[in-house]
Write a protein that holds these residues in place. Sequence first.
Motif, PDB file in Angstrom:
ATOM      1  N   UNK A   1       0.830  -1.210   0.000  1.00  0.00           N
ATOM      2  CA  UNK A   1       0.000   0.000   0.000  1.00  0.00           C
ATOM      3  C   UNK A   1       0.863   1.257   0.000  1.00  0.00           C
ATOM      4  N   UNK A   2       1.944   1.239   0.773  1.00  0.00           N
ATOM      5  CA  UNK A   2       2.841   2.394   0.817  1.00  0.00           C
ATOM      6  C   UNK A   2       3.507   2.602  -0.538  1.00  0.00           C
ATOM      7  N   UNK A   3       4.031   1.513  -1.123  1.00  0.00           N
ATOM      8  CA  UNK A   3       4.771   1.617  -2.383  1.00  0.00           C
ATOM      9  C   UNK A   3       3.854   1.988  -3.535  1.00  0.00           C
ATOM     10  N   UNK A   4       2.746   1.247  -3.676  1.00  0.00           N
ATOM     11  CA  UNK A   4       1.860   1.504  -4.799  1.00  0.00           C
ATOM     12  C   UNK A   4       1.088   2.792  -4.597  1.00  0.00           C
ATOM     13  N   UNK A   5       0.859   3.180  -3.359  1.00  0.00           N
ATOM     14  CA  UNK A   5       0.165   4.441  -3.098  1.00  0.00           C
ATOM     15  C   UNK A   5       0.952   5.616  -3.604  1.00  0.00           C
TER      16      UNK A   5
ATOM     17  N   UNK B   1       1.650   9.952  -7.982  1.00  0.00           N
ATOM     18  CA  UNK B   1       2.355  10.496  -9.141  1.00  0.00           C
ATOM     19  C   UNK B   1       1.488  10.397 -10.393  1.00  0.00           C
ATOM     20  N   UNK B   2       0.800   9.286 -10.550  1.00  0.00           N
ATOM     21  CA  UNK B   2      -0.061   9.120 -11.712  1.00  0.00           C
ATOM     22  C   UNK B   2      -1.207  10.125 -11.678  1.00  0.00           C
ATOM     23  N   UNK B   3      -1.754  10.384 -10.476  1.00  0.00           N
ATOM     24  CA  UNK B   3      -2.841  11.347 -10.364  1.00  0.00           C
ATOM     25  C   UNK B   3      -2.390  12.741 -10.769  1.00  0.00           C
ATOM     26  N   UNK B   4      -1.158  13.082 -10.422  1.00  0.00           N
ATOM     27  CA  UNK B   4      -0.656  14.408 -10.784  1.00  0.00           C
ATOM     28  C   UNK B   4      -0.495  14.522 -12.294  1.00  0.00           C
ATOM     29  N   UNK B   5      -0.027  13.445 -12.942  1.00  0.00           N
ATOM     30  CA  UNK B   5       0.095  13.461 -14.406  1.00  0.00           C
ATOM     31  C   UNK B   5      -1.284  13.644 -15.025  1.00  0.00           C
ATOM     32  N   UNK B   6      -2.259  12.895 -14.535  1.00  0.00           N
ATOM     33  CA  UNK B   6      -3.625  13.030 -15.050  1.00  0.00           C
ATOM     34  C   UNK B   6      -4.151  14.431 -14.785  1.00  0.00           C
ATOM     35  N   UNK B   7      -3.885  14.940 -13.586  1.00  0.00           N
ATOM     36  CA  UNK B   7      -4.355  16.279 -13.228  1.00  0.00           C
ATOM     37  C   UNK B   7      -3.735  17.344 -14.120  1.00  0.00           C
TER      38      UNK B   7
ATOM     39  N   UNK C   1      -4.965  22.968  -9.721  1.00  0.00           N
ATOM     40  CA  UNK C   1      -3.703  22.368 -10.170  1.00  0.00           C
ATOM     41  C   UNK C   1      -2.611  22.633  -9.153  1.00  0.00           C
ATOM     42  N   UNK C   2      -2.550  23.820  -8.572  1.00  0.00           N
ATOM     43  CA  UNK C   2      -1.540  24.112  -7.564  1.00  0.00           C
ATOM     44  C   UNK C   2      -1.781  23.284  -6.307  1.00  0.00           C
ATOM     45  N   UNK C   3      -3.058  23.071  -5.969  1.00  0.00           N
ATOM     46  CA  UNK C   3      -3.376  22.221  -4.812  1.00  0.00           C
ATOM     47  C   UNK C   3      -2.884  20.805  -5.052  1.00  0.00           C
ATOM     48  N   UNK C   4      -3.089  20.302  -6.264  1.00  0.00           N
ATOM     49  CA  UNK C   4      -2.654  18.941  -6.588  1.00  0.00           C
ATOM     50  C   UNK C   4      -1.141  18.829  -6.498  1.00  0.00           C
TER      51      UNK C   4
ATOM     52  N   UNK D   1       3.436  14.627  -0.178  1.00  0.00           N
ATOM     53  CA  UNK D   1       3.449  13.156  -0.139  1.00  0.00           C
ATOM     54  C   UNK D   1       4.614  12.545  -0.879  1.00  0.00           C
ATOM     55  N   UNK D   2       5.340  13.378  -1.617  1.00  0.00           N
ATOM     56  CA  UNK D   2       6.311  12.857  -2.566  1.00  0.00           C
ATOM     57  C   UNK D   2       7.552  12.295  -1.932  1.00  0.00           C
ATOM     58  N   UNK D   3       8.162  11.433  -2.679  1.00  0.00           N
ATOM     59  CA  UNK D   3       9.459  10.873  -2.370  1.00  0.00           C
ATOM     60  C   UNK D   3      10.028  10.414  -3.695  1.00  0.00           C
ATOM     61  N   UNK D   4      11.268   9.976  -3.757  1.00  0.00           N
ATOM     62  CA  UNK D   4      11.804   9.526  -5.035  1.00  0.00           C
ATOM     63  C   UNK D   4      10.912   8.482  -5.671  1.00  0.00           C
ATOM     64  N   UNK D   5      10.567   8.615  -6.972  1.00  0.00           N
ATOM     65  CA  UNK D   5       9.687   7.652  -7.618  1.00  0.00           C
ATOM     66  C   UNK D   5      10.236   6.238  -7.488  1.00  0.00           C
ATOM     67  N   UNK D   6       9.317   5.292  -7.335  1.00  0.00           N
ATOM     68  CA  UNK D   6       9.732   3.902  -7.190  1.00  0.00           C
ATOM     69  C   UNK D   6       9.092   3.078  -8.283  1.00  0.00           C
ATOM     70  N   UNK D   7       9.726   1.981  -8.613  1.00  0.00           N
ATOM     71  CA  UNK D   7       9.197   1.084  -9.627  1.00  0.00           C
ATOM     72  C   UNK D   7       8.292   0.075  -8.960  1.00  0.00           C
TER      73      UNK D   7
END
Length: 353
Positions: A75-79, A84-90, A329-332, A339-345
């Motif tokens: 949940x932590x990793x995929x969350x 990140x995906x939500x921000x791209x969509x946003x 958009x600024x809120x997102x 919430x960010x941290x280095x992107x993970x695979x």
Amino acid sequence: MDVDRYIAAHRATWNRLDELVGMARVTPGRLSLTETEELLRLYQLTSAHLSHVRTHHRDRALIGGLSSRVAAARQVIYGRRGRAQRVVVSFFTVGFPLAVTRAWRAIAFSALLFFGSALATGLWFNNSPQALDVTVSPEQQELIAGHEFEDYYSSQGAGVFAAQVQTNNIQVSLLALAGGATAGVLTAAVLVINGFSIGVVGALMHQNGAAGTFWGLILPHGLLEISAIVVAGAVGLKLGWAVIAPGEDRSRGDAVVEEARHGVTIVVGLALWFVVAGFIEALVTPSGLPTAIRIGIGALALAAAIAHVLAFGPAALAASRAGAGTDPWEVEKADLARAGSPPVRHPQPAAGP
């Protein structure tokens, strides 16, 4: 190996995984790069332990405990990946279309500079062949109208040509943005000069009986490409106006920073327009397709770009105004920063021990 010995051998690994998951939950995004990599490694290792226990021990209590640990880590990793995906969509449903919608007045003025320059130049040279001869020699006109204009679009391999066109167009958009720092003077000059160039070539082709070739080659990619240049010009004009007239409710520095932020959002979104236009210019414009189909493809690309902005921009603007100036958009982006941290695979469970 019995269950108790297995637990004793791996308890430290599971406890450390619990510790990292707890840290990530309490202070999201605060794990260091090393801790994030450790979290991924322990998640994979514990997943392998779970697989081993299910196969060889079948202890319900141990399976339940390991399943809970693996689920919590997942949940932590995929969350994080989900945020990140939500921000791209946003960005494509709020940020870019909102910024373009807000800039509609500047876009209209930018279009006036570009197309006004192109139209005035084209009409002037088309009605004054002598002036055209002074600008471009008759010999050069014959070469351009005869084959050089058409040869340009097939002079290189499609991939190389597309990359060059896309790079050049993105550079033009960045120049238009940077031109805002000159109070918009450089941006206006870029628009007028590009319009002048189109007008000269258009008049040249018309004067030499190659009007069909001109429009058949310029429209397929030009509909989207020129529209993107006009929007990029609007970015520089808005930035320039912020330098000249920041407004009574904000300082000049705040005005410039705000417009630059919106401008960068637009330029990043326009990169996609330029990429599509570049591929059309490399693959469709010089193709053997009928002219009507080639122009139709360009028209569809422009229609899709406009429809995208109209589908999301006005609604995002209304939501922003309803939120008393709060930019969704600024809120997102702020949420991602918290919430960010280095992107993970997405990790894959390792094979069992």
